[in-house]
Motif scaffolding. Structure first.
Motif, short mmCIF file in Angstrom:
data_model
loop_
_atom_site.label_atom_id
_atom_site.label_comp_id
_atom_site.label_asym_id
_atom_site.label_seq_id
_atom_site.Cartn_x
_atom_site.Cartn_y
_atom_site.Cartn_z
N GLU A 72 0.81 -1.22 0.00
CA GLU A 72 0.00 0.00 0.00
C GLU A 72 0.84 1.27 0.00
O GLU A 72 0.34 2.33 -0.33
CB GLU A 72 -0.93 0.02 1.22
CG GLU A 72 -2.07 -0.96 1.11
CD GLU A 72 -3.01 -0.62 -0.03
OE1 GLU A 72 -3.93 0.17 0.17
OE2 GLU A 72 -2.79 -1.15 -1.15
N VAL A 96 -0.98 -7.27 0.15
CA VAL A 96 -2.06 -6.31 0.42
C VAL A 96 -1.89 -5.17 -0.57
O VAL A 96 -0.87 -4.47 -0.55
CB VAL A 96 -1.99 -5.78 1.87
CG1 VAL A 96 -3.07 -4.73 2.10
CG2 VAL A 96 -2.10 -6.93 2.86
N CYS A 97 -2.88 -5.01 -1.45
CA CYS A 97 -2.81 -3.97 -2.46
C CYS A 97 -4.23 -3.58 -2.86
O CYS A 97 -4.99 -4.41 -3.35
CB CYS A 97 -2.04 -4.47 -3.68
SG CYS A 97 -1.91 -3.27 -5.01
N SER A 98 -4.58 -2.31 -2.67
CA SER A 98 -5.93 -1.86 -2.99
C SER A 98 -6.05 -1.34 -4.43
O SER A 98 -7.15 -1.02 -4.86
CB SER A 98 -6.37 -0.76 -2.01
OG SER A 98 -5.50 0.34 -2.10
N SER A 99 -4.95 -1.28 -5.13
CA SER A 99 -4.99 -0.80 -6.51
C SER A 99 -5.86 -1.72 -7.37
O SER A 99 -5.73 -2.94 -7.31
CB SER A 99 -3.58 -0.74 -7.10
OG SER A 99 -3.64 -0.48 -8.48
N GLU A 115 -7.29 -6.73 -0.83
CA GLU A 115 -7.32 -5.28 -1.00
C GLU A 115 -7.05 -4.47 0.25
O GLU A 115 -6.85 -3.27 0.17
CB GLU A 115 -8.62 -4.85 -1.66
CG GLU A 115 -9.83 -4.98 -0.78
CD GLU A 115 -11.09 -4.53 -1.47
OE1 GLU A 115 -12.11 -4.46 -0.80
OE2 GLU A 115 -11.07 -4.24 -2.69
N ASN A 116 -7.05 -5.12 1.43
CA ASN A 116 -6.77 -4.34 2.63
C ASN A 116 -6.15 -5.21 3.71
O ASN A 116 -6.23 -6.44 3.67
CB ASN A 116 -8.03 -3.63 3.13
CG ASN A 116 -9.17 -4.58 3.42
OD1 ASN A 116 -9.00 -5.58 4.11
ND2 ASN A 116 -10.34 -4.29 2.86
N SER A 148 -14.45 -5.85 4.39
CA SER A 148 -14.82 -5.47 3.03
C SER A 148 -14.28 -6.48 2.02
O SER A 148 -14.35 -6.25 0.83
CB SER A 148 -14.28 -4.08 2.72
OG SER A 148 -12.87 -4.09 2.77
N SER A 153 -12.50 -8.50 -4.36
CA SER A 153 -11.32 -7.88 -3.79
C SER A 153 -10.07 -8.74 -3.97
O SER A 153 -8.98 -8.32 -3.65
CB SER A 153 -11.52 -7.57 -2.30
OG SER A 153 -11.58 -8.77 -1.56
#
Length: 161
Positions: A72, A96-99, A115-116, A148, A153
């Motif tokens: 992140e 962990v990557c929300s892109s 994603e988180n 979430s 995700s």
């Protein structure tokens, strides 16, 4: 089981380097031990400590079952090396990557991308049950609807029962 906590350190603030690692350790310390690269915080002394730093991280990754990549904060040389090393050593690599469009390297070298951090912690909590395989932990998260995390995700899932 042991988790290597990998993410950018060089030129990062204390908060950026430390906070996410503290959260993971506090929430999972009952089930895991950790390799925490911040135990050898050499920010500002990277050149003088390069051999010690690399050896420390290589040993930590080698002795871990899982490599948790916190992507992140952007890319870092050490984080990229940890990603590759975890993949090469056939470790479980959870990134962990929300892109919505992660790096091709992250996609290719990760076992799983969430994603988180909350989703990763919940996944690892379930996985810590010795009778649960990683793919079962992922399905349990979907069924319970934790946080979430949803099927959308997950950028990649490469799990074999």
């Amino acid at each position: 089981m042991k988790i290597a906590l990998e993410g950018p350190i060089n030129k990062m603030t204390d908060s950026a380097c430390i906070q996410w690692r503290i959260e993971v350790i506090e929430r999972l310390k009952h089930a895991y031990t950790f390799h925490n690269p911040m135990d050898l915080d050499c920010r500002g002394r990277e050149k003088e400590m390069r051999e010690e730093l690399v050896a420390f991280d290589e040993e930590g990754i080698s002795s871990s079952n899982i490599v948790l990549i916190y992507a992140e904060l952007g890319p870092g040389w050490g984080t990229g090396c940890a990603l590759q090393m975890g993949h090469d050593l056939k470790k479980i690599v959870i990134s962990v990557c929300s892109s919505p469009s992660p790096s091709p390297w992250l996609l290719d070298r990760s076992t799983l991308i969430v994603e988180n951090l909350e989703g990763a912690i919940q996944l690892l909590e379930i996985y810590s049950k010795q009778s649960v395989h990683l793919h079962e932990a992922v399905h349990e998260i979907f069924n319970r609807g934790f946080g979430s995390m949803s099927k959308n995700s997950l950028h990649k899932i490469d799990l074999k029962p």
